[in-house]
Design a protein around this motif. Structure first.
Motif, PDB file in Angstrom:
ATOM      1  N   LYS A   1      -3.955   8.495   5.186  1.00  0.00           N
ATOM      2  CA  LYS A   1      -4.804   7.321   4.660  1.00  0.00           C
ATOM      3  C   LYS A   1      -3.697   6.258   4.070  1.00  0.00           C
ATOM      4  CE  LYS A   1      -8.749   7.928   2.164  1.00  0.00           C
ATOM      5  NZ  LYS A   1      -9.374   7.484   3.294  1.00  0.00           N
ATOM      6  N   MET A   2      -4.248   4.978   4.109  1.00  0.00           N
ATOM      7  CA  MET A   2      -3.492   4.003   3.579  1.00  0.00           C
ATOM      8  C   MET A   2      -4.488   3.470   2.459  1.00  0.00           C
ATOM      9  SD  MET A   2      -1.973   0.697   5.092  1.00  0.00           S
ATOM     10  CE  MET A   2      -0.498   1.162   5.854  1.00  0.00           C
ATOM     11  N   CYS A   3      -3.579   3.201   1.221  1.00  0.00           N
ATOM     12  CA  CYS A   3      -4.508   2.820  -0.031  1.00  0.00           C
ATOM     13  C   CYS A   3      -3.714   1.827  -0.755  1.00  0.00           C
ATOM     14  CB  CYS A   3      -4.789   3.988  -0.996  1.00  0.00           C
ATOM     15  SG  CYS A   3      -5.730   5.224  -0.372  1.00  0.00           S
TER      16      CYS A   3
ATOM     17  N   ASN B   1      -6.985  -0.827   2.717  1.00  0.00           N
ATOM     18  CA  ASN B   1      -7.471   0.728   2.895  1.00  0.00           C
ATOM     19  C   ASN B   1      -7.893   1.016   4.178  1.00  0.00           C
ATOM     20  OD1 ASN B   1      -7.075   1.091  -0.297  1.00  0.00           O
ATOM     21  ND2 ASN B   1      -8.498  -0.589  -0.381  1.00  0.00           N
ATOM     22  N   ALA B   2      -7.131   2.275   4.536  1.00  0.00           N
ATOM     23  CA  ALA B   2      -7.609   2.676   5.865  1.00  0.00           C
ATOM     24  C   ALA B   2      -7.407   4.133   6.334  1.00  0.00           C
ATOM     25  CB  ALA B   2      -6.636   1.866   6.688  1.00  0.00           C
ATOM     26  N   ASP B   3      -7.986   4.733   7.103  1.00  0.00           N
ATOM     27  CA  ASP B   3      -7.564   5.896   7.566  1.00  0.00           C
ATOM     28  C   ASP B   3      -6.749   5.972   8.832  1.00  0.00           C
ATOM     29  OD1 ASP B   3      -9.506   7.357   5.832  1.00  0.00           O
ATOM     30  OD2 ASP B   3     -11.082   6.979   6.963  1.00  0.00           O
ATOM     31  N   VAL B   4      -5.987   6.832   8.817  1.00  0.00           N
ATOM     32  CA  VAL B   4      -4.923   6.787   9.870  1.00  0.00           C
ATOM     33  C   VAL B   4      -5.729   7.631  11.152  1.00  0.00           C
ATOM     34  CG1 VAL B   4      -2.710   7.681  10.729  1.00  0.00           C
ATOM     35  CG2 VAL B   4      -2.947   6.821   8.387  1.00  0.00           C
ATOM     36  N   VAL B   5      -5.960   6.972  12.284  1.00  0.00           N
ATOM     37  CA  VAL B   5      -6.555   7.755  13.334  1.00  0.00           C
ATOM     38  C   VAL B   5      -5.671   8.707  13.957  1.00  0.00           C
ATOM     39  CG1 VAL B   5      -7.587   7.406  15.569  1.00  0.00           C
ATOM     40  CG2 VAL B   5      -7.870   5.584  13.740  1.00  0.00           C
TER      41      VAL B   5
ATOM     42  N   ALA C   1       0.939  -1.111  -0.102  1.00  0.00           N
ATOM     43  CA  ALA C   1       0.064  -0.188  -0.058  1.00  0.00           C
ATOM     44  C   ALA C   1       0.965   1.371   0.038  1.00  0.00           C
ATOM     45  CB  ALA C   1      -0.906   0.060   1.366  1.00  0.00           C
ATOM     46  N   ASP C   2       0.255   2.223  -0.563  1.00  0.00           N
ATOM     47  CA  ASP C   2       0.818   3.547  -0.284  1.00  0.00           C
ATOM     48  C   ASP C   2       0.406   4.329   0.933  1.00  0.00           C
ATOM     49  OD1 ASP C   2       2.545   3.579  -2.564  1.00  0.00           O
ATOM     50  OD2 ASP C   2       0.843   3.917  -3.683  1.00  0.00           O
TER      51      ASP C   2
END
Length: 154
Positions: A42-44, A48-52, A13-14
């Protein structure tokens, strides 16, 4: 003695992290210390995720300007799984380049070395495989943020 082939890398991921200005505790017996709050990101890719918001990068600056990172962040995936991510990293290069990075200037990543070794931990079954792999990344420091391309070591 048998020589084994070098491991290959597979794209994971990026990730982009947004950050605040540094807190500067100063020079300690370990080195110059900086603490940078991660405000989001953000990770994509294959994950795929948001950074808290609320993670931190506890930096040690060596005498030659080399930065050693110690980062802890929390990811919240698009399907609401929580993944803890930690990584140690190193950013180094010529003193004038490191100074430009410290001044929050955009610097071509070919001018400096910036690598990390992420470790993931999760209880989410869909992402449990992250607990059992090694990862490496290449980073770039940009004004107000940091970007990484993360790879699985096969």
């Amino acid at each position: 003695m048998e020589h084994l082939a070098a491991p290959t890398l597979t794209f994971l991921a990026d990730m982009e992290l947004t950050v605040e200005g540094a807190y500067l505790p100063g020079q300690t017996h370990i080195g110059e210390r900086r603490i940078i709050r991660v405000t989001g990101g953000k990770m994509c890719g294959n994950v795929n995720a948001d950074v808290v918001p609320g993670g931190d990068d506890w930096i040690t600056v060596r005498e030659d300007g080399t930065i050693i990172q110690d980062v802890r962040i929390l990811l919240n995936t698009e399907d609401n799984a929580l993944i803890m991510m930690t990584y140690r990293g190193i950013r180094t290069g010529p003193k004038d380049v490191l100074q430009r990075l410290d001044n929050n200037e955009a610097v071509d990543p070919s001018e400096y070395y910036f690598r990390t070794a992420p470790v993931f931990e999760t209880a989410a079954l869909a992402y449990e495989w992250l607990n059992r792999r090694l990862f490496v990344s290449r980073g770039i420091r940009l004004p107000g943020k940091v970007n990484y391309s993360i790879y699985t070591v096969d």
